[in-house]
Motif scaffolding. Structure first.
Motif, PDB file in Angstrom:
ATOM      1  N   PRO A  81      -3.299  -8.817  -6.112  1.00 19.62           N
ATOM      2  CA  PRO A  81      -2.891  -8.911  -7.514  1.00 19.62           C
ATOM      3  C   PRO A  81      -1.806  -7.889  -7.833  1.00 19.62           C
ATOM      4  O   PRO A  81      -1.845  -6.758  -7.349  1.00 19.62           O
ATOM      5  CB  PRO A  81      -4.178  -8.611  -8.280  1.00 19.62           C
ATOM      6  N   LEU A  82      -0.846  -8.301  -8.620  1.00 14.48           N
ATOM      7  CA  LEU A  82       0.213  -7.418  -9.086  1.00 14.48           C
ATOM      8  C   LEU A  82      -0.101  -7.030 -10.528  1.00 14.48           C
ATOM      9  O   LEU A  82      -0.455  -7.893 -11.337  1.00 14.48           O
ATOM     10  CB  LEU A  82       1.570  -8.117  -9.032  1.00 14.48           C
ATOM     11  N   VAL A  83       0.017  -5.746 -10.840  1.00  9.41           N
ATOM     12  CA  VAL A  83      -0.277  -5.298 -12.198  1.00  9.41           C
ATOM     13  C   VAL A  83       0.740  -4.269 -12.669  1.00  9.41           C
ATOM     14  O   VAL A  83       1.277  -3.505 -11.867  1.00  9.41           O
ATOM     15  CB  VAL A  83      -1.695  -4.687 -12.331  1.00  9.41           C
ATOM     16  N   ARG A 128     -11.953  -0.428 -11.622  1.00 14.22           N
ATOM     17  CA  ARG A 128     -11.570   0.514 -10.551  1.00 14.22           C
ATOM     18  C   ARG A 128     -11.362  -0.239  -9.236  1.00 14.22           C
ATOM     19  O   ARG A 128     -10.400   0.015  -8.507  1.00 14.22           O
ATOM     20  CB  ARG A 128     -12.636   1.593 -10.376  1.00 14.22           C
ATOM     21  N   ALA A 129     -12.277  -1.158  -8.936  1.00 11.57           N
ATOM     22  CA  ALA A 129     -12.141  -1.947  -7.707  1.00 11.57           C
ATOM     23  C   ALA A 129     -10.891  -2.820  -7.753  1.00 11.57           C
ATOM     24  O   ALA A 129     -10.168  -2.936  -6.752  1.00 11.57           O
ATOM     25  CB  ALA A 129     -13.390  -2.808  -7.501  1.00 11.57           C
ATOM     26  N   LEU A 130     -10.621  -3.410  -8.905  1.00 12.08           N
ATOM     27  CA  LEU A 130      -9.424  -4.230  -9.051  1.00 12.08           C
ATOM     28  C   LEU A 130      -8.170  -3.371  -8.883  1.00 12.08           C
ATOM     29  O   LEU A 130      -7.225  -3.770  -8.197  1.00 12.08           O
ATOM     30  CB  LEU A 130      -9.422  -4.919 -10.422  1.00 12.08           C
ATOM     31  N   ALA A 131      -8.165  -2.191  -9.479  1.00  9.31           N
ATOM     32  CA  ALA A 131      -7.011  -1.290  -9.351  1.00  9.31           C
ATOM     33  C   ALA A 131      -6.781  -0.900  -7.896  1.00  9.31           C
ATOM     34  O   ALA A 131      -5.629  -0.798  -7.444  1.00  9.31           O
ATOM     35  CB  ALA A 131      -7.214  -0.043 -10.210  1.00  9.31           C
ATOM     36  N   ALA A 132      -7.864  -0.703  -7.148  1.00 11.63           N
ATOM     37  CA  ALA A 132      -7.732  -0.330  -5.737  1.00 11.63           C
ATOM     38  C   ALA A 132      -7.121  -1.465  -4.916  1.00 11.63           C
ATOM     39  O   ALA A 132      -6.414  -1.220  -3.938  1.00 11.63           O
ATOM     40  CB  ALA A 132      -9.091   0.056  -5.165  1.00 11.63           C
ATOM     41  N   PRO A 145       0.851  -1.928  -7.836  1.00 10.52           N
ATOM     42  CA  PRO A 145       1.508  -1.616  -9.116  1.00 10.52           C
ATOM     43  C   PRO A 145       2.945  -2.117  -9.143  1.00 10.52           C
ATOM     44  O   PRO A 145       3.639  -2.109  -8.123  1.00 10.52           O
ATOM     45  CB  PRO A 145       1.457  -0.094  -9.184  1.00 10.52           C
ATOM     46  N   VAL A 146       3.362  -2.551 -10.313  1.00 11.27           N
ATOM     47  CA  VAL A 146       4.715  -3.074 -10.505  1.00 11.27           C
ATOM     48  C   VAL A 146       5.389  -2.256 -11.605  1.00 11.27           C
ATOM     49  O   VAL A 146       4.807  -2.038 -12.666  1.00 11.27           O
ATOM     50  CB  VAL A 146       4.677  -4.561 -10.919  1.00 11.27           C
TER      51      VAL A 146
END
Length: 141
Positions: free
Chosen positions: A35-37, A70-74, A78-79
């Motif tokens: 996933p890009l965030v 937190r798991a999703l961020a890991a 990052p964009v």
């Protein structure tokens, strides 16, 4: 495959373990999808998932949501936003997803609201897929 996951998909995936959205979240957890965030996208996720009605529907506490995020961020990439093209879409929250996808050179935006992103496909050539469509494209593990 690098994708921007619309908030509607996260909500659906956490509300039901039976659908394509849940399978998509599992694919992210297994590192089959990236996933890009952006900061703004992640803040949108957090704001929506922490709403009392969402926590009630998902049976998740604030602590559970924080652990999920937190798991999703890991798992996420990052964009940085270097260009803004607003407004392109009707919903400002959808604009956040489009900015992340275009700046991150995403393979697709994954959403349940395909029609809301139609102009993104026309203007930017961005693929807009439902979770079920995306899962059909993933190679078998």
């Amino acid at each position: 495959m690098r994708v921007v996951v619309d908030t509607s998909v996260l909500v659906a995936g956490l509300r039901s373990q039976l659908g394509a959205s849940s399978l998509l979240l599992a694919a992210i957890a297994r590192r089959r999808l990236r996933p890009l965030v952006t900061t703004a996208v992640f803040l949108e996720y957090e704001a929506v998932l922490l709403r009392p009605e969402q926590r009630l529907a998902t049976h998740m506490s604030e602590k559970d949501i924080e652990g999920f995020l937190r798991a999703l961020a890991a798992a996420a990439e990052p964009v940085e936003i270097s260009f803004r093209w607003r407004p392109q879409l009707r919903d400002p929250a959808d604009e956040l997803m489009l900015e992340a996808a275009v700046n991150g050179h995403a393979d697709a935006i994954v959403t349940h609201n395909v029609i809301d992103f139609e102009s993104a496909w026309v203007k930017f050539g961005m693929r807009i897929l439902t979770p079920a469509q995306l899962l059909k494209e993933l190679p078998k593990p």
